[in-house]
Design a protein around this motif. Structure first.
Motif, PDB file in Angstrom:
ATOM      1  N   LYS A  35       0.882  -1.182   0.273  1.00 18.96           N
ATOM      2  CA  LYS A  35       0.238   0.200  -0.078  1.00 18.96           C
ATOM      3  C   LYS A  35       0.595   1.702   0.179  1.00 18.96           C
ATOM      4  O   LYS A  35       0.407   1.952  -0.425  1.00 18.96           O
ATOM      5  CB  LYS A  35      -0.931  -0.094   1.548  1.00 18.96           C
ATOM      6  CG  LYS A  35      -2.156  -1.142   1.552  1.00 18.96           C
ATOM      7  CD  LYS A  35      -3.645  -0.606   0.027  1.00 18.96           C
ATOM      8  CE  LYS A  35      -3.549  -1.995  -0.282  1.00 18.96           C
ATOM      9  NZ  LYS A  35      -2.765  -2.737  -1.848  1.00 18.96           N
ATOM     10  N   GLU A  36       1.924   1.438   0.457  1.00 17.36           N
ATOM     11  CA  GLU A  36       2.618   2.404   0.436  1.00 17.36           C
ATOM     12  C   GLU A  36       3.218   3.143  -0.593  1.00 17.36           C
ATOM     13  O   GLU A  36       3.852   3.924  -0.686  1.00 17.36           O
ATOM     14  CB  GLU A  36       4.151   2.110   1.957  1.00 17.36           C
ATOM     15  CG  GLU A  36       3.811   1.331   3.175  1.00 17.36           C
ATOM     16  CD  GLU A  36       3.147  -0.188   2.533  1.00 17.36           C
ATOM     17  OE1 GLU A  36       2.595  -0.590   2.638  1.00 17.36           O
ATOM     18  OE2 GLU A  36       4.690  -0.475   2.506  1.00 17.36           O
ATOM     19  N   VAL A  37       3.192   2.030  -1.818  1.00 20.96           N
ATOM     20  CA  VAL A  37       3.672   2.625  -2.831  1.00 20.96           C
ATOM     21  C   VAL A  37       2.396   3.203  -4.100  1.00 20.96           C
ATOM     22  O   VAL A  37       1.306   2.244  -3.949  1.00 20.96           O
ATOM     23  CB  VAL A  37       4.231   1.506  -3.795  1.00 20.96           C
ATOM     24  CG1 VAL A  37       4.922   1.611  -5.114  1.00 20.96           C
ATOM     25  CG2 VAL A  37       5.022   0.771  -3.019  1.00 20.96           C
ATOM     26  N   PRO A  82       8.457   4.523  -1.115  1.00 19.02           N
ATOM     27  CA  PRO A  82       8.482   5.254   0.110  1.00 19.02           C
ATOM     28  C   PRO A  82       9.571   5.954  -0.087  1.00 19.02           C
ATOM     29  O   PRO A  82      10.289   5.606  -0.368  1.00 19.02           O
ATOM     30  CB  PRO A  82       8.371   3.763   1.285  1.00 19.02           C
ATOM     31  CG  PRO A  82       7.752   2.964   0.415  1.00 19.02           C
ATOM     32  CD  PRO A  82       8.368   3.256  -0.809  1.00 19.02           C
ATOM     33  N   LYS A  83       9.634   7.168   0.332  1.00 23.33           N
ATOM     34  CA  LYS A  83      10.144   8.127   0.712  1.00 23.33           C
ATOM     35  C   LYS A  83      11.823   7.696   1.198  1.00 23.33           C
ATOM     36  O   LYS A  83      11.774   6.273   2.668  1.00 23.33           O
ATOM     37  CB  LYS A  83      10.297   9.449   2.030  1.00 23.33           C
ATOM     38  CG  LYS A  83       9.848  10.534   1.235  1.00 23.33           C
ATOM     39  CD  LYS A  83      10.018  11.925   2.103  1.00 23.33           C
ATOM     40  CE  LYS A  83       9.650  13.022   1.798  1.00 23.33           C
ATOM     41  NZ  LYS A  83       8.234  12.651   0.523  1.00 23.33           N
ATOM     42  N   GLU A 103      19.223  10.661  -7.147  1.00 21.19           N
ATOM     43  CA  GLU A 103      18.893   9.405  -6.514  1.00 21.19           C
ATOM     44  C   GLU A 103      17.209   9.355  -6.385  1.00 21.19           C
ATOM     45  O   GLU A 103      16.954   9.666  -5.525  1.00 21.19           O
ATOM     46  CB  GLU A 103      19.683   8.535  -5.572  1.00 21.19           C
ATOM     47  CG  GLU A 103      19.429   7.490  -5.208  1.00 21.19           C
ATOM     48  CD  GLU A 103      19.700   6.261  -6.254  1.00 21.19           C
ATOM     49  OE1 GLU A 103      20.426   6.513  -6.911  1.00 21.19           O
ATOM     50  OE2 GLU A 103      19.433   5.377  -6.325  1.00 21.19           O
ATOM     51  N   ALA A 104      16.649   8.409  -7.098  1.00 21.42           N
ATOM     52  CA  ALA A 104      15.285   8.593  -7.013  1.00 21.42           C
ATOM     53  C   ALA A 104      14.284   8.256  -6.375  1.00 21.42           C
ATOM     54  O   ALA A 104      14.834   6.398  -6.807  1.00 21.42           O
ATOM     55  CB  ALA A 104      14.233   9.279  -8.386  1.00 21.42           C
TER      56      ALA A 104
END
Lengths: 392, 392
Positions: A314-316, A332-333, A363-364
């Motif tokens: 879900k965090e994506v 996620p960050k 760096e993404a």
């Protein structure tokens, strides 16, 4: 050869990150969501074959001889007529310049407009082909964050207020890489801001005809062309291999400079292919052909979105495109899309890490997924593999 | 649009003088020696038509899809094999980059090598397409006078000694505009000087295969490729309309930068046409085809030279080409070729005044005459008309 012989221009131009990535996908076993290739069904092979015959038989030597820089007039008239009908515009063939793919248009725009350190607005994330083309002319990039309905308007106005911006480059429909489409409201605001701050609006619309609902959204400045440059292409609807796109430039003086730059770049675009595309448009139901591509991509996109909803944690988060060829996912960050890519490689599935879509080469934690070139089975299987990595 | 939006690069790039001149020749009644168009017999129409069919039937979607930046490998292998045989070279397909006509190669060379004010050597008179392409990158042009057997070697050495020259651009065979061919002796001297002063040699050879005696002269650095860039094209032997040329670059680092610039310029050249030209080369006796072009041009050139000897006053001198497409005439000192052009226009005959072939845009007393696109009768009649003006 000693690097001091190379121009600064070239030293600062990034080689395509993607071309490197694509090497991975040459392995047949790899499920690749990395490319941006149209599905081969979008190439009307037989019709194009007939057109090649017809233009040679009808026009003979003309299709093999040198031609005018601006491009084949009947083709330009055909493009004008079609856009005027689709988007209720009022452009003339004279305002259209045929280019060697949209990529050449991007190079010409950089060449004709950018002096070193000129301020240029791009989307963040932005189309890497444009970032690469403009980089050669050493501008000062001013990236404006994309929201789900287009550029962050506050940031845009602030940036226009604080800088003398030469032009703003954007992809209003089903943007590459994000899949984002600009809302009607933001389109109005952006046009107003561009005019208020005398900023040239460069609109690139390679995917405009690939709207899943079949409803054309068109250009932001469709009805206020002064001070805008509009780009279009046949790469996503007929064939990218022939490298044919076009620029619409209403300003006569600007058009003259672009025409001279085009002449110095390659004299003119492949005239044989210009005749073929024109003949194809005249003799075939191009709308029905495009509808077929649209429906295929819509189904492929739906399959990928459902799989992502099911197999990604879900965090994506990810975008829900209304057309085009790409989905943009955000991890996620702090998580690295590049590290994910390395793990995915081992699982024989590929995508493009977000890095090259940012002008700061960061760096993404973002990635681009293409769904147009894989079967539904492969889309599901590939997403399952990435999901496994994300959940372990 | 306000000129201050245009890049300095574009503001200093001359629009093509010739394109303007050519407008005059659109009038059917005008006998034109102004263009540089290959004779339509050089287009193997039927064979190319067969090739279009064959490549679509054989390779299907591949001929319509995106392709690699460097170009179609079999085509590059075919070019390498042919050049290695003709000129006893030892190039590999990997050293060849397919370009969108030679004009693109010129733009890429300027882009990758020239920083503003870099010293660049060109021939005087020089090829205007190169002058235009390089101008965009704002070099300091150092023109070296052409003699009947090539560049003035003393001037060349002096110039190389006194300047840090980035590269020297020359057309060693049947040069455009002069028709001059470099002697074996000067070729050796130029190669030695280029190596001694570490100056990149850029050799453009669009007409090399059009030698009237059928004897190939080839490239100056054919057997010492390090530090050279060689250009070639299919425009004069198969078709200019498909815009396909090639660059040979042995230096891997330089090739990498050029490849990135090519990618930013148009991703890759028309792949459909690359398949067609390759298939044409594989299935047809290209040497016999070229011999036919060569013999036609030789006869046309002879007709023009004889007419000039008969109808031009003795004070007007001109070159005697050993191949190619152009004759260069020189009027007595102080006479203006532009004024002659205006008078000729009234007599319905056209040529290109020498002005655009000089980097200083001088008022020239020289002119370029093309003989490849007129019948023997028209060549004679046109020269008679110009002769009349010159003798009255």
């Amino acid at each position: 050869m000693n690097e001091n012989k190379i121009s600064n221009r070239s030293l600062v131009t990034p080689p395509s990150f993607i071309r490197g990535i694509l090497k991975v996908t040459e392995n047949e076993e790899v499920i690749s969501f990395a490319g941006g290739l149209p599905n081969p069904i979008s190439f009307p092979k037989e019709a194009l074959k007939e057109s090649t015959q017809r233009v040679i038989d009808t026009f003979g030597s003309k299709v093999f001889q040198y031609a005018s820089t601006a491009g084949l007039l009947p083709l330009r008239e055909g493009i004008a007529a079609r856009l005027n009908e689709m988007y209720e515009m009022d452009i003339t063939a004279e305002e259209i310049l045929i280019t060697t793919g949209s990529q050449q248009a991007l190079d010409l725009i950089g060449k004709v407009l950018i002096n070193q350190d000129d301020a240029v607005i791009v989307e963040e994330p932005g189309y890497l082909g444009a970032i690469q083309a403009f980089s050669q002319y050493q501008p000062h990039f001013l990236p404006i964050p994309l929201e789900n309905d287009g550029m962050d308007i506050r940031e845009l106005e602030q940036t226009l207020k604080e800088n003398r911006v030469k032009f703003a480059y954007l992809v209003p429909n089903y943007q590459n890489p994000s899949g984002v489409t600009y809302s009607d409201e933001k389109r109005k605001e952006i046009l107003a801001l561009a005019r208020k701050y005398d900023c040239i609006l460069v609109e690139d619309d390679p995917y405009g005809e690939l709207s899943f609902d079949g409803k054309p959204r068109g250009y932001i400045s469709a009805h206020d062309l002064e001070g805008s440059i509009l780009l279009g292409t046949f790469s996503k609807t007929v064939t990218p291999g022939m490298r044919l796109g076009f620029m619409i430039v209403r300003d006569a003086k600007l058009r003259k400079y672009i025409n001279t730059a085009k002449e110095a770049a390659d004299l003119h675009s492949n005239i044989f292919s210009q005749y073929i595309i024109w003949d194809y448009m005249m003799h075939n139901p191009i709308e029905a052909h495009i509808a077929q591509i649209r429906n295929l991509y819509k189904a492929q996109c739906q399959t990928m979105l459902s799989a992502m909803a099911e197999y990604f944690p879900k965090e994506v988060t990810f975008t829900k495109p209304a057309g085009g060829m790409f989905i943009w996912a955000t991890l996620p960050k702090g998580q690295s899309a590049m590290k994910l890519f390395e793990k995915a490689k081992a699982e024989k599935v590929a995508f493009v890490p977000g890095n090259p879509f940012y002008t700061d080469g960061r760096e993404a934690n973002t990635l681009r997924l293409n769904y147009t070139n894989s079967s539904h089975e492969m889309i599901e299987e590939g997403i399952i593999r990435i999901g496994k990595i994300l959940t372990t």
